[in-house]
Design an enzyme around this catalytic site. Sequence first.
Site, PDB file in Angstrom:
ATOM      1  N   SER A   1      36.862  31.385  36.842  1.00 29.50           N
ATOM      2  CA  SER A   1      36.057  31.949  36.358  1.00 29.50           C
ATOM      3  C   SER A   1      34.964  31.372  35.688  1.00 29.50           C
ATOM      4  O   SER A   1      34.428  30.374  35.824  1.00 29.50           O
ATOM      5  CB  SER A   1      36.544  33.106  35.851  1.00 29.50           C
ATOM      6  OG  SER A   1      35.857  34.608  35.137  1.00 29.50           O
TER       7      SER A   1
ATOM      8  N   ASP B   1      34.393  40.966  43.706  1.00 26.56           N
ATOM      9  CA  ASP B   1      35.232  40.977  42.018  1.00 26.56           C
ATOM     10  C   ASP B   1      33.943  41.737  41.854  1.00 26.56           C
ATOM     11  O   ASP B   1      32.972  41.484  40.859  1.00 26.56           O
ATOM     12  CB  ASP B   1      34.542  38.975  42.446  1.00 26.56           C
ATOM     13  CG  ASP B   1      35.246  38.480  41.059  1.00 26.56           C
ATOM     14  OD1 ASP B   1      35.613  39.312  40.132  1.00 26.56           O
ATOM     15  OD2 ASP B   1      35.955  37.068  40.649  1.00 26.56           O
TER      16      ASP B   1
ATOM     17  N   HIS C   1      39.960  39.945  41.532  1.00 25.87           N
ATOM     18  CA  HIS C   1      39.018  38.024  40.220  1.00 25.87           C
ATOM     19  C   HIS C   1      39.874  37.639  40.407  1.00 25.87           C
ATOM     20  O   HIS C   1      40.605  36.977  40.645  1.00 25.87           O
ATOM     21  CB  HIS C   1      38.830  37.974  38.775  1.00 25.87           C
ATOM     22  CG  HIS C   1      38.348  37.627  37.820  1.00 25.87           C
ATOM     23  ND1 HIS C   1      37.387  37.256  38.297  1.00 25.87           N
ATOM     24  CD2 HIS C   1      38.550  36.478  37.149  1.00 25.87           C
ATOM     25  CE1 HIS C   1      36.388  36.291  37.242  1.00 25.87           C
ATOM     26  NE2 HIS C   1      37.884  36.339  36.234  1.00 25.87           N
TER      27      HIS C   1
END
Length: 522
Positions: A238, A463, A491
Site C-alpha cells: 500500500s 482492491d 487489499h
Amino acid sequence: MRLHRGRRAVVPSLLAALTLLAAGCTSDGGSDDEAAPATSTAPTEPTAEPIEWTDCNEPLQPLVAGRPGSERGLSFECGQIEVPISYEEPGGERLPLTLVRAVHPGQTDRIGSLLVNPGGPGGSGVDAAIGLALTLPEDVLRRFDLVGFDPRGVALSSPVECIPDETKDRLVASEPQPTSDEQLDDVFALAREVAEVCAERYESPAALGAFNTVDTARDMDLIREALGEEKLNYLGYSYGTTLGSTYAELFPDRVRAMVLDAAVDPDGDLIADAEARAVGFEAGFDAFAQNCTSLIAGCPLGPDPRRFVEEVMLQASQSPIPSSEEGETRQATPGVVLTAVQAALYDTRTWPQLSQSLAAARNGDSAGLFSLADSFSGRLEDGTYSNLLDANIAINCADTEEEIGTDEVRALAAEWDATYPLFGAGAAAGLYTCTPWEAERTPLPERDADGSAPILVIGTAGDPVTPLPGAVDLAEDLTAGVLLTWQGQGHTAYPKNQCVNDAVNAYLIDLVVPLDGLTCPA
C-alpha cells in the site's frame, strides 16, 4: 473531516508488547519515549553504524505463542539506528528508529535482509515484520532475515503525537457523509483544530515537516548500510509502495529486488486519488454484499446489504447505538458505522464479522462495530490511541503541496455523494485535511527509477483501497516495472494466493522476473 489510509492499525495487545520491546532496544544513543527527537553528535555526512541487536524473544512470546506460524521456531531481535532529522543538515540532530529482525531456524544459503513496510502511512513496520514472519512462505524466510522498522514519526520511532484522544474520538464519530453547509463547516473546523494543535505542539513548520516520505526513503538507505547489505531487498504494501518507489528513484543502483504490493497510483493528484478511493470502496462494498447474499445459510443483512447499512446509519443518527461491552460508554454514530464498514473491506476474512456486527447494531448493540472501528483508527482498550492518525496526517500532508479550498470541497461533496452514495461525500471532505496544515512540505518526486533492477508491482482486481489502475500506472511509470495482477478481492495479494506466492518467491530468491502482465486467478 474523514481520514483515509492504506493499512490497518496496530492491535492493542501488540502495541503494549512493542512498548516493552522498545525498552529493550536501547543503543549508545539511548531510547526515545518522547515525541521530540534525540540530540547527539553526528558526522558531517550521514553514515550508519552496524546495528547492535538484542534478543527480543521473551517480550514477544505472548504475541507469537499459539498463533499460526508460531511452530516455526523463529528468533526475534531488536535494535536501533540513528538518522539525521534533516538531510540538509546531515551533521545536525538525529533521531532513533526502532527495528526488529526475525530469523528462521532453518536458514541456509542466506541471501541477505528483506526490509518490509506495511503502509499507512503510519503503520508499524515492527508490527508488520512480526506478523509476516508468521505468514510469509518459509522458502523466503529460509533465505532472508526479515527486518521491519518503524518509520520516522511512527509507533516506536520518535512518534509524532499531537492530536488529543478526545479529538480522535470526534474524528471517528464525525459525520461520514457531509453534504450540507453546516456539516461541511464542522469538517473544516475540525481540520483546522487538528492543524492548530499540531502546529502548537511542534512549534516550527520544519519540525513537523520532518515526518515525510522522501526523508524516510533516505533513512532506508542508512538501514541498508547498517545491515551490511550492498543492495536493498524490499517488500512494501500500500503506502509502502510509495515509499519503495521513492527509494528506487533516489537510489536506483542500490535495488536488488523490490516487491510493491497494492500499489498506490503515482500519477493522481489529491482529487483523483480521493475519487479513486470512493470508487474502490463502493466496488468493495458491492463485492461484500454479493458475497453475503450468496451464502447458503443466508445473509444476516437480508437481500439488500447496502440498504441495511443505510438504515443502520439512519438509526444511529436518530439515536446513537449503545454497546454491550462492559465499561463502554460510547455510542455508535453514523461515523462509527461507516468506519467499521470501511475497516472490514480491507480483508475478506473480516466480512463475516462485519455482517454480524451490523446485524447486532440493528438490534441495539454496537460492540462489534466499535471493535472494527477501533482497530482501524488505533484506539486501545484503555481509551487512548496509538499515534497512527497523527502520523497518517503528518506524513500525507508533508508529502504534498496541494491545497483544496472549501468551495471546491463543497462542490465535490455534492457531486460525489450522488455518484458514490456511501463513500463519496466523505472522500471529498477528506480533501481539506492538509489545507490548513502548518508544516514544511517535501513533495514526492516523479518516479521512474531509471537504472534500477526490475521492480515487481502487484495489483489486485478487487482492491477497494488502492484500485488496480494505480498498480498499472506505477508499473508503466517505472522504467523496470513489471506488473502482476491477482484477480482476487481485498487489499494486498502476497502471500494470499499460491500463483502470486510462486512468482514473488522466485523473484525474491532467484531474481526470476515474471512475465510482465502475468495474471493470477482468484
